[in-house]
Design an enzyme around this catalytic site. Structure first.
Site, mmCIF file in Angstrom:
data_model
loop_
_atom_site.group_PDB
_atom_site.id
_atom_site.type_symbol
_atom_site.label_atom_id
_atom_site.label_comp_id
_atom_site.label_asym_id
_atom_site.label_seq_id
_atom_site.Cartn_x
_atom_site.Cartn_y
_atom_site.Cartn_z
ATOM 1 N N ASN A 9 8.098 3.609 -10.902
ATOM 2 C CA ASN A 9 8.083 4.540 -9.782
ATOM 3 C C ASN A 9 8.162 3.764 -8.457
ATOM 4 O OD1 ASN A 9 7.067 6.170 -7.639
ATOM 5 N ND2 ASN A 9 6.152 7.566 -9.136
ATOM 6 N N ASP A 69 -1.899 5.115 -13.907
ATOM 7 C CA ASP A 69 -1.531 6.468 -14.286
ATOM 8 C C ASP A 69 -2.219 7.386 -13.291
ATOM 9 O OD1 ASP A 69 0.144 7.876 -16.164
ATOM 10 O OD2 ASP A 69 -1.666 8.969 -16.705
ATOM 11 N N SER A 70 -1.465 8.344 -12.785
ATOM 12 C CA SER A 70 -2.029 9.208 -11.750
ATOM 13 C C SER A 70 -1.589 10.628 -12.001
ATOM 14 C CB SER A 70 -1.566 8.729 -10.375
ATOM 15 O OG SER A 70 -0.177 8.504 -10.362
ATOM 16 N N ASP A 154 3.588 14.841 -2.456
ATOM 17 C CA ASP A 154 3.142 14.608 -1.073
ATOM 18 C C ASP A 154 3.544 15.729 -0.100
ATOM 19 O OD1 ASP A 154 1.768 12.321 -1.637
ATOM 20 O OD2 ASP A 154 3.357 10.946 -1.032
ATOM 21 N N LYS A 174 -1.730 8.003 4.803
ATOM 22 C CA LYS A 174 -1.915 8.186 3.357
ATOM 23 C C LYS A 174 -2.556 6.940 2.744
ATOM 24 C CE LYS A 174 0.272 9.079 -1.055
ATOM 25 N NZ LYS A 174 1.452 9.089 -1.897
ATOM 26 N N HIS A 179 -5.903 8.578 -3.143
ATOM 27 C CA HIS A 179 -6.475 8.229 -4.438
ATOM 28 C C HIS A 179 -6.106 6.803 -4.827
ATOM 29 C CE1 HIS A 179 -2.485 9.735 -4.670
ATOM 30 N NE2 HIS A 179 -2.347 9.633 -5.972
ATOM 31 N N ARG A 180 -4.831 6.441 -4.580
ATOM 32 C CA ARG A 180 -4.349 5.096 -4.936
ATOM 33 C C ARG A 180 -5.047 4.053 -4.058
ATOM 34 N NH1 ARG A 180 0.278 6.668 -5.029
ATOM 35 N NH2 ARG A 180 0.126 7.166 -7.234
HETATM 36 P P1 ITT Z 1 5.039 5.023 -13.939
HETATM 37 O O1 ITT Z 1 4.445 5.670 -15.147
HETATM 38 O O2 ITT Z 1 6.282 4.236 -14.226
HETATM 39 O O3 ITT Z 1 4.036 4.232 -13.141
HETATM 40 P P2 ITT Z 1 5.364 7.791 -13.048
HETATM 41 O O4 ITT Z 1 6.025 8.443 -11.883
HETATM 42 O O5 ITT Z 1 5.749 8.244 -14.431
HETATM 43 O O6 ITT Z 1 5.542 6.188 -12.922
HETATM 44 P P3 ITT Z 1 2.683 8.726 -13.576
HETATM 45 O O7 ITT Z 1 2.942 8.799 -15.029
HETATM 46 O O8 ITT Z 1 1.405 8.114 -13.111
HETATM 47 O O9 ITT Z 1 3.824 7.918 -12.806
HETATM 48 O O10 ITT Z 1 2.873 10.198 -12.991
HETATM 49 C C1 ITT Z 1 2.141 10.666 -11.934
HETATM 50 C C2 ITT Z 1 2.910 11.745 -11.222
HETATM 51 O O11 ITT Z 1 1.957 12.411 -10.362
HETATM 52 C C3 ITT Z 1 3.996 11.191 -10.301
HETATM 53 O O12 ITT Z 1 5.267 11.133 -10.891
HETATM 54 C C4 ITT Z 1 3.951 12.167 -9.118
HETATM 55 O O13 ITT Z 1 4.731 13.299 -9.404
HETATM 56 C C5 ITT Z 1 2.478 12.578 -9.075
HETATM 57 N N1 ITT Z 1 1.766 11.700 -8.123
HETATM 58 C C6 ITT Z 1 0.945 10.656 -8.423
HETATM 59 N N2 ITT Z 1 0.522 10.045 -7.306
HETATM 60 C C7 ITT Z 1 1.095 10.710 -6.278
HETATM 61 C C8 ITT Z 1 1.071 10.536 -4.884
HETATM 62 O O14 ITT Z 1 0.422 9.548 -4.314
HETATM 63 N N3 ITT Z 1 1.764 11.400 -4.145
HETATM 64 C C9 ITT Z 1 2.463 12.397 -4.698
HETATM 65 N N4 ITT Z 1 2.570 12.621 -6.006
HETATM 66 C C10 ITT Z 1 1.882 11.777 -6.798
#
Ligand code: ITT
Length: 198
Positions: A9, A69-70, A154, A174, A179-180
């Site tokens: 990402n 993971d978020s 966002d 931000k 959270h990050r």
């Molecule tokens: P990786 O697994 O490769 O790290 P990913 O996009 O698949 O990338 P996640 O599995 O952690 O990441 O998915 C979390 C999703 O939640 C992410 O794709 C966003 O849509 C949302 N998300 C997480 N953090 C966010 C943020 O800071 N701002 C906006 N949306 C967020």
């Protein structure tokens, strides 16, 4: 210290680099590896998925590896989309599509019940051992997108104490309250202690 950043990402990579700019850490992307495995994020928790991503890449690179993971948890949707946030509109759907899907799922939720939180779980694998760091930020979901910075949800997330979305507030704000940022603050404390010990 070199750390492999196990994420695909681009939004996360940008934020992580900015959040670590005050430390002597060089992040390496997975594009530097000979092999980039597909990690199926089928865990039931953020911890499971973060561990799986970090461990898979650590086993190939054998250097300290960080994965995250978020997700977004909406109270009125009983915590959904949660660990499924990235796939809310199907595998590989663009961010605008994910936002559209979320707003559709929440179309009947009144303003006072649109509360939500973002959660971030980081997993650092060091010498084969996993260490976890967590952060969250509460806020609410708007009725339509606004703002252009950041990624994912966002444009529809207004953090508590603010009137504008993360995407309108901009990356600097931000990165102070997200959270990050909160999870990374804990990771930095851990790394500082490690680096002074070694
Ligand atoms: P990786 O697994 O490769 O790290 P990913 O996009 O698949 O990338 P996640 O599995 O952690 O990441 O998915 C979390 C999703 O939640 C992410 O794709 C966003 O849509 C949302 N998300 C997480 N953090 C966010 C943020 O800071 N701002 C906006 N949306 C967020």
């Amino acid at each position: 210290m070199k750390i492999l950043l196990a994420t695909g990402n681009k939004g996360k990579i940008k934020e992580m680099n900015a959040l670590f700019s005050d430390m002597d850490i060089e992040f390496i992307g997975t594009d530097t590896l000979k092999e980039t495995p597909e990690v199926v994020e089928d865990g039931k928790t953020y911890h499971d998925n973060a561990l799986k991503k970090a461990m898979t890449f650590y086993k190939i690179a054998l250097i300290p590896t960080l994965a995250e993971d978020s997700g977004l948890e909406v109270d009125a949707l009983h915590g959904a989309p949660g660990v499924y946030s990235a796939r809310i509109a199907g595998e590989g759907a663009p961010d605008a599509e994910k936002v559209r899907k979320l707003l559709e799922m929440m179309k009947d939720v009144p303003d006072e019940r649109r509360t939500a939180r973002f959660v971030s779980v980081l997993c650092l694998v060091l010498d084969g051992k996993p260490y976890f760091f967590e952060g969250q930020v509460r806020g609410h979901i708007t009725r339509r997108p606004s703002g252009r910075s950041g990624f994912g949800f966002d444009p529809v997330f207004v953090p508590e104490g603010y009137k504008r979305t993360f995407a309108s507030l901009g990356q600097k704000t931000k990165n102070r309250i997200s959270h990050r940022a909160r999870a990374i603050e804990k990771l930095k404390e851990f790394l500082k202690e490690r680096l002074t010990r070694s």
